[in-house]
Every structure is written in C-alpha cells, then in structure tokens.
Design an enzyme around this catalytic site. Structure first.
Site, PDB file in Angstrom:
ATOM      1  N   GLU A  72      -5.883   1.890  -3.842  1.00 49.28           N
ATOM      2  CA  GLU A  72      -4.884   0.701  -3.712  1.00 49.28           C
ATOM      3  C   GLU A  72      -5.423  -0.534  -3.318  1.00 49.28           C
ATOM      4  O   GLU A  72      -5.162  -1.440  -4.006  1.00 49.28           O
ATOM      5  CB  GLU A  72      -3.649   1.331  -2.920  1.00 49.28           C
ATOM      6  N   ASP A  87      -4.929   6.583  -1.753  1.00 50.50           N
ATOM      7  CA  ASP A  87      -3.766   5.616  -0.782  1.00 50.50           C
ATOM      8  C   ASP A  87      -4.150   5.683   0.505  1.00 50.50           C
ATOM      9  O   ASP A  87      -4.058   7.021   1.195  1.00 50.50           O
ATOM     10  CB  ASP A  87      -2.619   5.972  -1.293  1.00 50.50           C
ATOM     11  N   ILE A 128      -3.170   4.274   3.290  1.00 47.71           N
ATOM     12  CA  ILE A 128      -1.894   4.613   3.821  1.00 47.71           C
ATOM     13  C   ILE A 128      -0.726   4.823   2.961  1.00 47.71           C
ATOM     14  O   ILE A 128      -0.443   3.861   2.409  1.00 47.71           O
ATOM     15  CB  ILE A 128      -1.874   3.575   5.102  1.00 47.71           C
ATOM     16  N   ASP A 129      -0.491   5.839   2.819  1.00 44.65           N
ATOM     17  CA  ASP A 129       1.009   5.806   2.227  1.00 44.65           C
ATOM     18  C   ASP A 129       2.050   5.790   3.144  1.00 44.65           C
ATOM     19  O   ASP A 129       2.072   6.832   4.046  1.00 44.65           O
ATOM     20  CB  ASP A 129       0.917   7.083   1.072  1.00 44.65           C
ATOM     21  N   THR A 161       3.064   2.455   4.332  1.00 47.35           N
ATOM     22  CA  THR A 161       2.615   1.234   5.328  1.00 47.35           C
ATOM     23  C   THR A 161       3.855   0.650   5.684  1.00 47.35           C
ATOM     24  O   THR A 161       3.523   0.307   7.213  1.00 47.35           O
ATOM     25  CB  THR A 161       1.746   0.182   4.330  1.00 47.35           C
ATOM     26  N   ASP A 199      -0.261   6.955  -5.462  1.00 49.36           N
ATOM     27  CA  ASP A 199       1.026   7.584  -4.689  1.00 49.36           C
ATOM     28  C   ASP A 199       1.020   9.140  -5.157  1.00 49.36           C
ATOM     29  O   ASP A 199       1.747  10.060  -4.270  1.00 49.36           O
ATOM     30  CB  ASP A 199       2.350   6.876  -5.033  1.00 49.36           C
TER      31      ASP A 199
HETATM   32  C1  IPD Z   1       5.054   3.187  -1.017  1.00 51.94           C
HETATM   33  C2  IPD Z   1       5.401   4.492  -0.366  1.00 51.94           C
HETATM   34  C3  IPD Z   1       7.098   4.642  -0.594  1.00 51.94           C
HETATM   35  C4  IPD Z   1       7.406   4.549  -2.231  1.00 51.94           C
HETATM   36  C5  IPD Z   1       6.511   3.216  -2.712  1.00 51.94           C
HETATM   37  C6  IPD Z   1       5.174   3.227  -2.512  1.00 51.94           C
HETATM   38  P1  IPD Z   1       2.666   2.437   0.207  1.00 51.94           P
HETATM   39  O1  IPD Z   1       3.519   3.198  -0.959  1.00 51.94           O
HETATM   40  O2  IPD Z   1       4.923   5.546  -1.019  1.00 51.94           O
HETATM   41  O3  IPD Z   1       7.671   5.768  -0.373  1.00 51.94           O
HETATM   42  O4  IPD Z   1       8.775   4.273  -2.271  1.00 51.94           O
HETATM   43  O5  IPD Z   1       7.138   3.361  -4.055  1.00 51.94           O
HETATM   44  O6  IPD Z   1       4.625   2.038  -2.923  1.00 51.94           O
HETATM   45  O7  IPD Z   1       3.130   1.027  -0.237  1.00 51.94           O
HETATM   46  O8  IPD Z   1       3.427   2.472   1.262  1.00 51.94           O
HETATM   47  O9  IPD Z   1       1.340   2.837   0.109  1.00 51.94           O
HETATM   48 CA    CA Z   2       1.823   4.477  -1.726  1.00 49.61          CA
HETATM   49 CA    CA Z   3      -0.824   2.269   0.448  1.00 51.35          CA
END
Ligand code: IPD
Ligand code: CA
Ligand code: CA
Length: 281
Positions: A67, A89, A91-92, A94, A217
C-alpha cells in the site's frame, strides 16, 4: 507449514512487534494525510519496509505490491504485476491504530499467476495469527477454521465498511445499508477490512461486504475465507473481487442471498485498483 507461508509469518510478526512498540506511545506517532480521510504514519512505512525486507531476502525474484510503496521489485518500480507478487497492507486499520483502538492488523498475501496461494493476517493486539495456504485449509494460531453453518441471512451477523474515502459511493452504500439492516441479525463496522475477512473465516461473522477496497485489503483475507469453506466474490457473485473494488465474503448460502440483494445496484468503475490487474485476470 509451507516455506512461503513460514516466511510470511515471520514478516507479519516483525511488523506486529513494530506496531506493538509504537502503540505504547501513540501520542508520539507522526501522522500524515494521504487524501481525504486517508492517513499514513511512519509506523505503516516502517512495517512495510520490514515485511519487504524479510520476504525479499528469502525470495529476491519476487515482486511486491505494498500500500505504501506501490508495485516494486528489488527497490525498482514495476509497471505490471509479475508472476509472484506479495500483496501487503502493513497496517490495515490505520485510523484505529492512530486512535489507540486495538482493531488493526497486518495483511500479507502471495499472488502467483493471478491466484492467491498464501495468506497471513496478524492481529498484534490479540496475538491472533490467521494463516492459509491454497488447498491446505485456514488456521487461527493452531486451530483449523471453518465458516459458520449459517444459511439464513435474517439470522446472520454481517461485517461491513463505510465508503469514507469515496464520498460519491455514499448514497449507494446508504441504500444498501438500509435494505440490509432490516434483513440481517446485525451489522458491524470495526474498521479493518482484512480482519473482517479473517473473522468471516473464523466464524465470528457470517458475511462481509464493502465497496472501495484495494487488492491489499482483500488479498490474504479472501484465501482465508475460501480455505475455511466460504465464498468470496464481487457484488455480482463473480470472481473479480480483488480489482473491482467491491467484495462479498460469506458462508455459501448467505453469500447467495447477499449477491441477490446487492447485485442490482449500479456501481462506478473501479477508481484505483484496476491499475494493478494482472494481464489475463
Ligand atoms: C482501510 C480499512 C477500513 C476499510 C477501508 C480501508 P487502511 O484500510 O480496511 O476498514 O473500510 O476501505 O482502506 O487504510 O486502514 O489500510
Ligand atoms: Ca487497508
Ligand atoms: Ca493500510
């Protein structure tokens, strides 16, 4: 354990310890805004660097789609997806991480010739390690995972994510939400899509849907769900869930009912994920 998965686990744990250390002092974390409602911290970048370092040492011929660093191989940018590419990813979740809300994870999936073959999702707050290798099942730590036996949408607990970055999707999403909320047992929005998918695999949810997701994701989570006996698809029920920016994951019967409900909605063309679509996929 497959050697590829073993290396991915090592990389995910490395990222987990970086997150755990940083979470002890979240006030000090530097946050930058990438876009509206889209944040990145130096911790996201450090985690991605650590993951790529571990994986590229073991597999110098592999590419990376991260990402934060985009599509690369050996530090150089790539213009199209190679045959072996780790989709990361770091940190999913963030936004949760920045707020000290312990719902975030690292997600690593290996795509080989367009097919996800290895998956790791690691939640460092709970020390939960979700893993799958294609054809070998899905696991949480050492426990085999199965999706629930739920076959009724009206008894199902469904996870979702709001399209908070793409405001033009919001009206369509709100209509879906309205229609679904009257027809399911509950809807949840914890804020980390990769964990949401892992939770479908683990039987904590019966289903999940979201619009606007990127390949990082969904890559690892999609394999966890299918290896746990669930179905994953786009809103039409088709296989284009990694690059179309819309995804449904659920038990087989709940999946069919969610597709029936969501497929009539007209969706825009994918905004960003389409750029990473491998040739022929
Ligand atoms: C997000 C998270 C969130 C989802 C967003 C993602 P990030 O990822 O997974 O739950 O609703 O569409 O972009 O930006 O924290 O890596
Ligand atoms: Ca994510
Ligand atoms: Ca992320």
């Amino acid at each position: 354990m497959h050697p590829l998965l073993n290396t991915a686990v090592k990389a995910a744990r490395r990222a987990g310890s970086i997150m755990n250390r940083a979470s002890l002092d979240i006030e000090r974390i530097q946050v930058a805004r990438k876009d509206q409602n889209d944040f990145v911290t130096e911790v996201d970048k450090a985690c991605e660097r650590a993951i790529i370092e571990v994986l590229s040492q073991a597999y110098p011929d592999h590419g990376f789609l991260g990402e934060e660093s985009g599509l690369t191989k050996g530090d150089k940018p790539l213009s199209c997806m190679p045959d072996n590419v780790w989709i990361i990813d770091p940190i999913d979740g963030t936004t949760n991480f920045i707020h000290g809300m312990p719902v975030y994870c690292t997600s690593i999936g290996l795509m080989q010739k367009g097919v996800i073959t290895q998956a790791v999702i690691y939640d460092p707050s709970r020390d939960e390690l979700f893993m799958a290798s294609k054809g070998k099942g899905a696991f949480l730590n050492d426990r085999r995972l199965r999706v629930t036996k739920q076959d009724r949408l009206d008894e199902a607990l469904i996870g979702t994510g709001f399209p908070f970055k793409y405001m033009d999707l919001l009206d369509t999403y709100v209509s879906m939400f309205k229609q679904l909320s009257g027809r399911v047992a509950g809807l949840r929005r914890p804020g980390a899509a990769a964990l949401d998918l892992a939770y479908v695999a683990a039987g904590r949810y019966d289903g999940f849907f979201e619009m606007g997701l990127m390949p990082w994701d969904a890559a690892a989570g999609s394999l966890l769900v299918t290896e746990a006996g669930g179905f994953v698809g786009d809103f039409q029920g088709g296989p284009d869930f990694l690059f179309s920016e819309n995804i449904i994951a659920a038990t087989p019967k709940v999946f069919a009912q969610m597709v029936a409900m969501l497929s009539p909605y007209k969706l825009p063309e994918p905004k960003a994920a389409g750029a990473f679509r491998p040739e022929g996929v």
